[in-house]
Scaffold this motif. Structure first.
Motif, PDB file in Angstrom:
ATOM      1  N   THR A 145       0.833  -1.201   0.000  1.00  0.00           N
ATOM      2  CA  THR A 145       0.000   0.000   0.000  1.00  0.00           C
ATOM      3  C   THR A 145       0.868   1.252   0.000  1.00  0.00           C
ATOM      4  O   THR A 145       0.641   2.180  -0.778  1.00  0.00           O
ATOM      5  CB  THR A 145      -0.937   0.006   1.219  1.00  0.00           C
ATOM      6  OG1 THR A 145      -1.714  -1.190   1.210  1.00  0.00           O
ATOM      7  CG2 THR A 145      -1.853   1.208   1.210  1.00  0.00           C
ATOM      8  N   ARG A 148       2.507   1.671  -3.383  1.00  0.00           N
ATOM      9  CA  ARG A 148       1.544   2.170  -4.384  1.00  0.00           C
ATOM     10  C   ARG A 148       1.269   3.658  -4.170  1.00  0.00           C
ATOM     11  O   ARG A 148       1.163   4.420  -5.126  1.00  0.00           O
ATOM     12  CB  ARG A 148       0.226   1.405  -4.295  1.00  0.00           C
ATOM     13  CG  ARG A 148       0.243   0.082  -4.919  1.00  0.00           C
ATOM     14  CD  ARG A 148       0.146   0.228  -6.442  1.00  0.00           C
ATOM     15  NE  ARG A 148       1.123  -0.666  -7.003  1.00  0.00           N
ATOM     16  CZ  ARG A 148       1.784  -0.490  -8.123  1.00  0.00           C
ATOM     17  NH1 ARG A 148       1.586   0.559  -8.849  1.00  0.00           N
ATOM     18  NH2 ARG A 148       2.655  -1.352  -8.547  1.00  0.00           N
ATOM     19  N   ILE A 149       1.134   4.064  -2.912  1.00  0.00           N
ATOM     20  CA  ILE A 149       0.871   5.483  -2.628  1.00  0.00           C
ATOM     21  C   ILE A 149       2.051   6.321  -3.088  1.00  0.00           C
ATOM     22  O   ILE A 149       1.886   7.366  -3.726  1.00  0.00           O
ATOM     23  CB  ILE A 149       0.570   5.693  -1.124  1.00  0.00           C
ATOM     24  CG1 ILE A 149      -0.797   5.105  -0.780  1.00  0.00           C
ATOM     25  CG2 ILE A 149       0.627   7.171  -0.758  1.00  0.00           C
ATOM     26  CD1 ILE A 149      -1.093   5.057   0.702  1.00  0.00           C
ATOM     27  N   HIS A 151       4.243   5.555  -5.369  1.00  0.00           N
ATOM     28  CA  HIS A 151       4.259   5.522  -6.835  1.00  0.00           C
ATOM     29  C   HIS A 151       3.220   6.482  -7.407  1.00  0.00           C
ATOM     30  O   HIS A 151       3.474   7.216  -8.360  1.00  0.00           O
ATOM     31  CB  HIS A 151       3.989   4.089  -7.323  1.00  0.00           C
ATOM     32  CG  HIS A 151       4.057   3.931  -8.791  1.00  0.00           C
ATOM     33  ND1 HIS A 151       2.953   4.050  -9.594  1.00  0.00           N
ATOM     34  CD2 HIS A 151       5.113   3.679  -9.612  1.00  0.00           C
ATOM     35  CE1 HIS A 151       3.304   3.872 -10.851  1.00  0.00           C
ATOM     36  NE2 HIS A 151       4.614   3.647 -10.886  1.00  0.00           N
ATOM     37  N   SER A 152       2.043   6.506  -6.801  1.00  0.00           N
ATOM     38  CA  SER A 152       0.977   7.403  -7.269  1.00  0.00           C
ATOM     39  C   SER A 152       1.371   8.861  -7.072  1.00  0.00           C
ATOM     40  O   SER A 152       1.128   9.694  -7.952  1.00  0.00           O
ATOM     41  CB  SER A 152      -0.321   7.123  -6.512  1.00  0.00           C
ATOM     42  OG  SER A 152      -0.746   5.813  -6.765  1.00  0.00           O
ATOM     43  N   ARG A 153       1.999   9.183  -5.949  1.00  0.00           N
ATOM     44  CA  ARG A 153       2.443  10.566  -5.712  1.00  0.00           C
ATOM     45  C   ARG A 153       3.465  10.989  -6.758  1.00  0.00           C
ATOM     46  O   ARG A 153       3.399  12.104  -7.283  1.00  0.00           O
ATOM     47  CB  ARG A 153       3.051  10.697  -4.313  1.00  0.00           C
ATOM     48  CG  ARG A 153       2.035  10.725  -3.218  1.00  0.00           C
ATOM     49  CD  ARG A 153       2.713  10.854  -1.871  1.00  0.00           C
ATOM     50  NE  ARG A 153       1.716  10.826  -0.810  1.00  0.00           N
ATOM     51  CZ  ARG A 153       1.979  10.522   0.440  1.00  0.00           C
ATOM     52  NH1 ARG A 153       3.217  10.231   0.800  1.00  0.00           N
ATOM     53  NH2 ARG A 153       1.026  10.518   1.334  1.00  0.00           N
ATOM     54  N   ARG A 154       4.416  10.116  -7.042  1.00  0.00           N
ATOM     55  CA  ARG A 154       5.419  10.448  -8.062  1.00  0.00           C
ATOM     56  C   ARG A 154       4.775  10.638  -9.423  1.00  0.00           C
ATOM     57  O   ARG A 154       5.135  11.537 -10.179  1.00  0.00           O
ATOM     58  CB  ARG A 154       6.497   9.363  -8.114  1.00  0.00           C
ATOM     59  CG  ARG A 154       7.425   9.382  -6.909  1.00  0.00           C
ATOM     60  CD  ARG A 154       8.605   8.441  -7.076  1.00  0.00           C
ATOM     61  NE  ARG A 154       8.231   7.045  -7.246  1.00  0.00           N
ATOM     62  CZ  ARG A 154       7.969   6.194  -6.259  1.00  0.00           C
ATOM     63  NH1 ARG A 154       8.029   6.612  -5.004  1.00  0.00           N
ATOM     64  NH2 ARG A 154       7.664   4.940  -6.512  1.00  0.00           N
ATOM     65  N   SER A 155       3.795   9.790  -9.743  1.00  0.00           N
ATOM     66  CA  SER A 155       3.099   9.915 -11.032  1.00  0.00           C
ATOM     67  C   SER A 155       2.347  11.234 -11.128  1.00  0.00           C
ATOM     68  O   SER A 155       2.352  11.892 -12.167  1.00  0.00           O
ATOM     69  CB  SER A 155       2.122   8.755 -11.228  1.00  0.00           C
ATOM     70  OG  SER A 155       2.810   7.548 -11.313  1.00  0.00           O
ATOM     71  N   VAL A 156       1.701  11.627 -10.044  1.00  0.00           N
ATOM     72  CA  VAL A 156       0.951  12.882 -10.035  1.00  0.00           C
ATOM     73  C   VAL A 156       1.916  14.056 -10.178  1.00  0.00           C
ATOM     74  O   VAL A 156       1.670  14.992 -10.957  1.00  0.00           O
ATOM     75  CB  VAL A 156       0.096  13.010  -8.752  1.00  0.00           C
ATOM     76  CG1 VAL A 156      -0.430  14.413  -8.570  1.00  0.00           C
ATOM     77  CG2 VAL A 156      -1.043  12.011  -8.789  1.00  0.00           C
TER      78      VAL A 156
END
Length: 182
Positions: A145, A148-149, A151-156
């Protein structure tokens, strides 16, 4: 699954499979010892669901069936973490009913025997909790988790930087287009 884990789970589950089978077939031999615990649990069970069995022998059979099923699941490597948690939940009332070393009416030898069995069951409970927490070397839910969080922050952040860059390019292009006559 590593052979050590398989062997350890089979060894840990053995007591639950054997005693679950034996107690399911003959619950009456445990009824007298279990009655004080089941009598106290019966009102709680009735509040949860009015049709839930509350007779001592029925509860012993139910606990035994759960131990047998979850023990087999643990031994065969099927749903091992939930099976270990279920077994941990069943060992608590079994231990309280079967090995009350705190009874003052018992003689010293019976108290000592109950204390040893109580501590043995606490050791089994510890092993079950370890089995329930074992992810077999794979990342746990918490790590996945968090990963993933992150990774999502970096993507954003990357998407925001790209959008800003595209907006600057668009603004420059528009300014250049206004300067060109025609």
């Amino acid at each position: 699954m590593k052979p050590v884990r398989s062997l350890a789970r089979a060894m840990l589950s053995g007591i639950f499979v054997v005693s679950g089978y034996r107690n399911f077939r003959a619950p009456q031999r445990l009824a007298q010892k279990a009655a004080p615990v089941t009598d106290r649990a019966a009102p709680l069970l009735r509040r949860v669901h009015p049709n839930f069995p509350t007779e001592t022998e029925q509860l012993i059979r139910l606990n035994s069936a759960v131990q047998l099923g979850a023990g087999l699941m643990l031994a065969t490597g099927r749903l091992t973490r939930p099976a270990a948690l279920v077994l941990a939940g069943t060992i608590v009332p079994t231990t309280i009913a079967g090995h009350p070393f705190w009874n003052k009416e018992d003689d010293a030898a019976t108290r000592d025997t109950n204390k040893i069995h109580f501590l043995k069951n606490m050791g089994l409970l510890g092993g079950l909790l370890l089995a329930a927490a074992d992810t077999e070397g794979k990342p746990g839910l918490r790590w996945r988790t968090g990963h993933r969080i992150g990774h999502s922050r970096r993507s954003v952040k990357r998407a925001v930087r790209t959008a800003r860059r595209e907006a600057r390019i668009a603004v420059r292009s528009a300014a250049t287009a206004r300067r060109i006559p025609g």
